[in-house]
Design a protein around this motif. Structure first.
Motif, PDB file in Angstrom:
ATOM      1  N   ARG A 161       0.978  -1.195  -0.048  1.00 44.04           N
ATOM      2  CA  ARG A 161       0.013   0.127   0.137  1.00 44.04           C
ATOM      3  C   ARG A 161       0.886   1.134  -0.100  1.00 44.04           C
ATOM      4  N   ASN A 162       1.842   1.270   0.921  1.00 38.20           N
ATOM      5  CA  ASN A 162       2.891   2.542   0.868  1.00 38.20           C
ATOM      6  C   ASN A 162       3.545   2.622  -0.534  1.00 38.20           C
ATOM      7  N   ASP A 163       3.780   1.616  -1.211  1.00 37.53           N
ATOM      8  CA  ASP A 163       4.442   1.743  -2.464  1.00 37.53           C
ATOM      9  C   ASP A 163       3.326   2.106  -3.423  1.00 37.53           C
ATOM     10  N   GLN A 164       2.017   2.309  -3.110  1.00 38.81           N
ATOM     11  CA  GLN A 164       1.033   2.686  -4.075  1.00 38.81           C
ATOM     12  C   GLN A 164       0.803   1.377  -5.266  1.00 38.81           C
ATOM     13  N   ILE A 165       1.136   0.255  -4.844  1.00 40.49           N
ATOM     14  CA  ILE A 165       0.895  -0.780  -5.667  1.00 40.49           C
ATOM     15  C   ILE A 165      -0.542  -1.573  -5.525  1.00 40.49           C
ATOM     16  N   ILE A 166      -1.009  -1.476  -4.189  1.00 41.34           N
ATOM     17  CA  ILE A 166      -2.442  -2.038  -3.861  1.00 41.34           C
ATOM     18  C   ILE A 166      -3.094  -1.136  -2.939  1.00 41.34           C
ATOM     19  N   ASP A 167      -4.334  -1.285  -2.706  1.00 39.94           N
ATOM     20  CA  ASP A 167      -5.156  -0.750  -1.547  1.00 39.94           C
ATOM     21  C   ASP A 167      -5.934  -1.997  -1.173  1.00 39.94           C
ATOM     22  N   TYR A 168      -6.259  -2.165   0.136  1.00 34.80           N
ATOM     23  CA  TYR A 168      -6.918  -3.363   0.555  1.00 34.80           C
ATOM     24  C   TYR A 168      -7.850  -2.921   1.773  1.00 34.80           C
ATOM     25  N   ALA A 169      -8.943  -3.799   2.093  1.00 35.42           N
ATOM     26  CA  ALA A 169      -9.719  -3.697   3.151  1.00 35.42           C
ATOM     27  C   ALA A 169      -9.816  -4.901   3.809  1.00 35.42           C
ATOM     28  N   GLU A 170      -9.768  -5.262   4.993  1.00 32.04           N
ATOM     29  CA  GLU A 170     -10.077  -6.315   5.874  1.00 32.04           C
ATOM     30  C   GLU A 170     -11.425  -6.343   5.841  1.00 32.04           C
ATOM     31  N   SER A 171     -12.155  -7.054   5.075  1.00 33.68           N
ATOM     32  CA  SER A 171     -13.551  -7.268   4.928  1.00 33.68           C
ATOM     33  C   SER A 171     -14.090  -8.236   5.901  1.00 33.68           C
ATOM     34  N   CYS A 172     -13.324  -9.210   6.620  1.00 32.28           N
ATOM     35  CA  CYS A 172     -13.491  -9.893   7.794  1.00 32.28           C
ATOM     36  C   CYS A 172     -12.553 -10.290   8.363  1.00 32.28           C
ATOM     37  N   LEU A 173     -11.787  -9.731   9.304  1.00 31.72           N
ATOM     38  CA  LEU A 173     -10.991  -9.773  10.279  1.00 31.72           C
ATOM     39  C   LEU A 173     -11.236 -10.433  11.480  1.00 31.72           C
ATOM     40  N   SER A 174     -10.666 -11.847  11.311  1.00 26.47           N
ATOM     41  CA  SER A 174     -11.077 -12.765  12.786  1.00 26.47           C
ATOM     42  C   SER A 174     -10.313 -12.084  14.046  1.00 26.47           C
ATOM     43  N   ASN A 175     -11.266 -12.267  15.122  1.00 25.29           N
ATOM     44  CA  ASN A 175     -10.683 -11.904  16.305  1.00 25.29           C
ATOM     45  C   ASN A 175      -9.397 -12.332  16.666  1.00 25.29           C
ATOM     46  N   LEU A 176      -8.734 -13.568  16.238  1.00 21.84           N
ATOM     47  CA  LEU A 176      -7.634 -14.101  16.150  1.00 21.84           C
ATOM     48  C   LEU A 176      -6.414 -13.330  15.544  1.00 21.84           C
ATOM     49  N   HIS A 177      -6.698 -12.614  14.577  1.00 27.42           N
ATOM     50  CA  HIS A 177      -5.964 -11.662  13.816  1.00 27.42           C
ATOM     51  C   HIS A 177      -5.823 -10.170  14.024  1.00 27.42           C
ATOM     52  N   LYS A 178      -6.803  -9.952  15.167  1.00 29.29           N
ATOM     53  CA  LYS A 178      -6.905  -8.491  15.561  1.00 29.29           C
ATOM     54  C   LYS A 178      -5.578  -8.134  16.250  1.00 29.29           C
ATOM     55  N   TYR A 179      -5.162  -6.686  16.402  1.00 33.51           N
ATOM     56  CA  TYR A 179      -3.806  -6.379  17.206  1.00 33.51           C
ATOM     57  C   TYR A 179      -4.435  -6.073  18.459  1.00 33.51           C
TER      58      TYR A 179
END
Length: 141
Positions: A123-141
């Protein structure tokens, strides 16, 4: 899917494994492209809708712990397979449309830290953008 705003309605056909047909329980068997808040492996309740003439998702009964990330290439759609391969080598399957958009599945037992760092770097290199459409509780910070 219950939506307060009809413009928010998302229609997508998903693959599913029958868990218990009599009670309407199914396990999602592909990575959702557009529908938020569900992931591959989730067990959902669906029932036949006369107007739609098909089974329609009503609610998630049990989350799989997998996460779904939606990714859009910003400039060079020809790099889609290359970018998907980066994540495959990190342990994440994906499904794409070959049009510069794909979805990534982060398995429940995977540490999301390295995936998130790669997503942010791209994203910082402006190659992609993304969305965490379903982020599991196991993967949340």
């Amino acid at each position: 899917m219950n939506c307060d705003n009809p413009e928010d309605l998302v229609v997508e056909t998903l693959w599913a494994i029958i868990i218990e047909k009599e009670t309407g329980l199914y396990q999602i068997d592909n990575i959702p492209f557009y529908i938020p808040l569900i992931s591959c492996g989730d067990i959902v309740f669906a029932e036949y809708d006369e107007a739609e003439e098909r089974l329609v998702y009503r609610q998630t009964v049990k989350e799989s712990g997998n996460s779904t990330i939606q990714i859009e290439l910003l400039h060079d759609n020809d790099r889609e397979l290359e970018i998907r391969e980066i994540f495959r080598e990190m342990g994440c399957e994906s499904e794409g449309t070959a049009g510069g958009y794909f979805v990534l599945e982060v398995p429940f037992d995977m540490d999301y830290t390295a995936i998130k760092q790669k997503l942010e770097a791209l994203r910082n290199d402006q190659i992609i953008d993304y969305a965490e459409s379903c982020l599991s509780n196991l993967h949340k910070y």
